[in-house]
Each structure stands twice: as structure tokens, then as C-alpha cells.
Design an enzyme around this catalytic site. Structure first.
Site, PDB file in Angstrom:
ATOM      1  N   HIS A 144      -0.721  -0.601 -14.281  1.00  0.00           N
ATOM      2  CA  HIS A 144      -0.048  -0.861 -13.141  1.00  0.00           C
ATOM      3  C   HIS A 144       1.192   0.345 -13.172  1.00  0.00           C
ATOM      4  O   HIS A 144       1.823   0.394 -12.232  1.00  0.00           O
ATOM      5  CB  HIS A 144       0.445  -2.406 -12.957  1.00  0.00           C
ATOM      6  CG  HIS A 144       1.424  -2.716 -13.801  1.00  0.00           C
ATOM      7  ND1 HIS A 144       1.303  -3.292 -15.101  1.00  0.00           N
ATOM      8  CD2 HIS A 144       2.923  -2.708 -13.846  1.00  0.00           C
ATOM      9  CE1 HIS A 144       2.315  -3.586 -15.801  1.00  0.00           C
ATOM     10  NE2 HIS A 144       3.470  -3.221 -14.983  1.00  0.00           N
ATOM     11  N   ASP A 174      -5.040  -3.525 -18.171  1.00  0.00           N
ATOM     12  CA  ASP A 174      -4.133  -3.081 -17.875  1.00  0.00           C
ATOM     13  C   ASP A 174      -3.198  -1.968 -18.607  1.00  0.00           C
ATOM     14  O   ASP A 174      -2.257  -1.765 -19.255  1.00  0.00           O
ATOM     15  CB  ASP A 174      -2.709  -4.211 -17.638  1.00  0.00           C
ATOM     16  CG  ASP A 174      -1.611  -3.904 -16.889  1.00  0.00           C
ATOM     17  OD1 ASP A 174      -1.840  -2.794 -16.255  1.00  0.00           O
ATOM     18  OD2 ASP A 174      -0.554  -4.403 -17.044  1.00  0.00           O
ATOM     19  N   SER A 256       7.856  -2.060 -18.623  1.00  0.00           N
ATOM     20  CA  SER A 256       6.079  -2.020 -18.671  1.00  0.00           C
ATOM     21  C   SER A 256       5.753  -0.696 -19.435  1.00  0.00           C
ATOM     22  O   SER A 256       6.195   0.191 -18.969  1.00  0.00           O
ATOM     23  CB  SER A 256       5.528  -2.286 -17.300  1.00  0.00           C
ATOM     24  OG  SER A 256       5.115  -3.407 -17.267  1.00  0.00           O
TER      25      SER A 256
END
Length: 412
Positions: A144, A174, A256
């Protein structure tokens, strides 16, 4: 998107999108992100690849008794350095672990398709250099973080900017891998064994929260193998379960893809999400390193992770967050005893070739009950492989039917 643009990710949905055609089941398509004030009343899992509303939480350094010694790293927090001697003070172990890993953690700038190359129009995340070979450095991050990118850059802890290319990405896990010329890039991170983590063990999160590159936070492992339901398409419908490490180390938007590190300076996880809601603190999550590396190896080899493909886009018959209305149920003509399964919204590839179509309600695979899209996907990925044949039981116009489908690799 701006540096502090709101981009919370939630696995919940308040209601189904209005049907486009009367009598036809519809669902919010992949890529749609629900926004609005009505969503703030529920807990939200926030993908932390993009900067958001600034929330600063100061954590005390919580340490545990030294178990595996980390040698002293020379230099200050801006560089690495060779280990020389064991630290006596447990706080020194945090300093040394951070100094050891920090040069291998980079910021990632995702210039979105259709945007300018300015920072104000970019999304920010983090990444970890894990390999150097033949003049190239390879960086792992979250899917993402790089999604929708037209141009990618990495920024080192020294502020140097390098162009990066996408090697491969996988939405289900992911995880994504980038490459860049290795000149001027930091050392390669040392990969740890996430299966040896214990609850209460001290860990560090290093990344680029809110654009503040090279940020370090500390905490403990709150849980080693938490299972979280997630929405892969971010449409609010649970359709996968992700195994994650739970930590109370502060993780914010931009973290992230960054490193979760143990006191030996080894990367044991890739930070991926947090629970964000009023009154919620210290609920961050990282993908275990052992799972990350399996995906990374596949991305390096093939540019993708190959999984068996049935070719149906579905919605749960009994999903409480997106319930079917009476008219939609009437159109399906289901017997009264059929109260769970998945409704086919679109059939393509193998499913279409086998004769499946819109409004078929799948209830079994190989005689095993399928109650949700999560069940469907887990059975395919865990029990089947490309080239296998699967027997699908479904209802059409109120009658049970069976068909055999040969699973293929998902097309690009």
C-alpha cells in the site's frame, strides 16, 4: 496527496453501495476508500504508509533483561558501524540497535499517477534495504506504500534522494520490493527470526512517520501471532486474515514498510498498520519477518506471488456490514435453509469457462462449506495450487448445481 492528508484505512463498511441496476447485486469496487465522519465512531485499522493527522505520543523506553548480547556500534545515530563490545547498560542496547539498523531504513516517496513530482502531491512511507547485488540495492516495503505510483524515490537517513523501480508487489501479503542503484545507499539490514519473538520482548520501530525520516520509537512485543481480519480491496468487507506481530511501539502514518527491530539490531518485522480511534493507544502491527521473506523471494524471482485463481468476484450472502435487501434475496430464489455462502458478482477466467455467472451462490468447495469470501480465499490459497481441479457447489435460480473448475494462475 498532501503530507498530512487523511487516508485512514478501515476494514468496516457502513452500508452497501446503491445497486447500479435494479435486481443486480453490486459492491463497491476495488480501490474505493470509504471516507466521512460516520466512520470515525468505529475502531479503524489505519494503513500507515501515508501521512495523516498529526498525533504525537511519547513512549518511555521499556526494556527487558539482556538475553542475546548486542555488541557496541561505533558512531552516532546517523550511521552504522562495526560491533566491538557488549553493552552493559540496557538503554545502551537500544541506542546500539538503532545505530546498527538505521542506515538501512529509507523513506519512500510515492509520486501518484497524475500528480506532480512535488512532495505536497506525494504519499510517504518507509522501506528497508535487505540486499545488494550487481550494483543494485533492493528495498522491501508495503504494497500500500507503492500502490498507484507513477514515480518512486527513496531518501536515505543522510537526506540523499535516489530513483527507485518497482520489482514486484503483492496485495494479499501487503509486501512490495523496489530496486535502486546501490551507490550512496546504507548498509544491508540483518534479518532476524520472527518465530523466536516472545511477548514482553523489547522492540524498536524505525521509519518515516508524518515525513519525519529516521524516527525511532520503542516498546514491547504485545502479542507474537495476532490474527487480524482485513479487507484486501479496502472496500470494508473482510476477505483475508493477516498474521501480525502486535506492538505498543508508536507507529504512525508514514511508518508503513519500516523496520521492527529487536535489541540485537535484527529486523523481525515490517510495520504495516495500527488501530486508530479515540481512546486507543499502543495498538500497532507488523508483518513477521519469516512471512515477509517468503513473499520477497517470490517477488525477486517472478515479480509476483503466484496463487490459484478461480475467477469470481464475490460478496458475502450474510455479511452484517453489507447486508442484502429483501429484493436482492428474492432475485436469488434461494431455499430457506441456505443462509450463508458467497454471491458471484462477476465471473471470468476459469469460472466463466466452467459456466458460472452473475448471482450464482457458492456454498461448497470439494464438499467443504464456504460461508464467506474469507473462507473462499483461504481454501483456495491454503488447500489448492495452480493446475488443481476444484468442485464448486452453487445455487442458481433456487437449484443446487455442481461444476469442476481447473484453477489457473491469475493473469496480469
Amino acid at each position: 496527496m498532501g503530507l498530512f492528508g487523511d487516508d485512514f484505512y478501515s476494514t468496516k463498511v457502513s452500508r452497501r453501495a446503491e445497486p447500479e441496476q435494479k435486481g443486480k447485486l453490486q459492491i463497491i469496487r476495488p480501490g474505493g476508500r470509504a471516507r466521512g465522519r460516520d466512520r470515525w465512531s468505529n475502531p479503524r485499522r489505519s494503513r500507515t504508509g501515508i501521512s495523516s493527522i498529526v498525533t504525537v505520543t511519547l513512549f518511555s523506553f521499556i526494556t527487558q533483561p539482556a538475553s542475546l548480547p548486542l555488541a557496541n556500534a561505533t558512531g552516532n545515530g546517523g550511521g552504522g558501524g562495526a560491533p566491538t563490545a557488549q553493552a552493559a547498560d540496557p538503554y545502551d542496547r537500544i541506542i546500539q540497535a538503532a545505530a546498527h539498523v538505521r542506515p538501512s531504513v529509507v523513506s519512500i516517496v510515492n509520486h501518484k499517477t497524475g500528480s506532480s513530482l512535488s512532495m505536497e502531491d506525494s504519499a510517504l512511507g518507509s522501506g528497508v534495504i535487505f540486499k545488494k547485488e550487481d550494483g543494485k540495492a533492493y528495498i522491501m516495503t508495503n504494497h500500500h506504500v507503492v500502490e498507484g505510483a507513477s514515480d518512486l524515490e527513496i531518501v536515505t537517513v543522510d537526506g540523499e534522494t535516489h530513483k527507485a523501480k518497482l520489482v514486484g508487489k503483492d496485495r494479499v501479503s501487503d509486501i512490495a520490493v523496489l530496486s535502486a542503484e546501490d551507490k550512496g545507499l546504507g548498509a544491508v539490514a540483518e534479518i532476524g527470526d520472527s518465530s523466536k519473538l516472545q511477548r514482553g520482548q523489547t522492540v524498536l520501530a524505525i521509519g518515516n512517520p508524518l515525513g519525519l525520516g529516521g524516527t525511532l520509537t520503542s516498546g514491547i512485543v504485545s502479542y507474537t501471532d495476532r490474527i487480524l481480519p482485513v479487507s484486501i480491496n479496502q472496500d470494508g468487507v473482510y476477505d483475508w486474515e493477516q498474521n501480525v506481530i502486535q506492538t505498543d511501539a508508536a507507529i504512525n502514518e508514514g511508518n508503513s514498510g519500516g523496520a521492527l527491530v529487536d535489541l540485537n539490531g535484527k529486523v523481525v518485522g515490517i510495520n504495516t498498520m495500527k488501530i486508530s480511534d479515540t481512546g486507543v493507544e499502543g495498538l500497532g502491527f507488523a508483518i513477521p519477518m519469516n512471512e515477509v521473506m517468503r513473499t520477497v523471494d517470490s517477488l525477486l524471482l517472478n515479480g509476483k506471488v503466484s496463487r490459484p485463481y478461480l475467477g469470481v468476484y464475490t460478496v458475502d450472502l450474510s455479511n452484517p456490514y453489507a447486508p442484502l435487501d429483501d429484493e436482492q434475496r428474492k432475485d436469488l430464489k434461494l431455499p430457506s435453509h441456505v443462509d450463508s455462502g458467497v454471491v458471484v458478482l462477476e465471473a471470468s477466467g476459469p469460472a466463466s469457462e466452467a459456466g458460472m455467472k452473475l448471482n450464482d451462490v457458492i456454498t461448497e468447495f470439494d464438499g467443504q462449506k464456504i460461508t464467506s469470501t474469507l473462507d473462499l480465499r483461504k481454501y483456495l490459497y491454503d488447500q489448492k495450487k495452480i493446475g488443481d481441479t476444484i468442485e464448486v457447489t452453487f445455487y442458481r435460480d433456487g437449484k443446487a448445481e455442481k461444476v469442476s473448475v481447473k484453477l489457473t494462475d491469475k493473469p496480469e
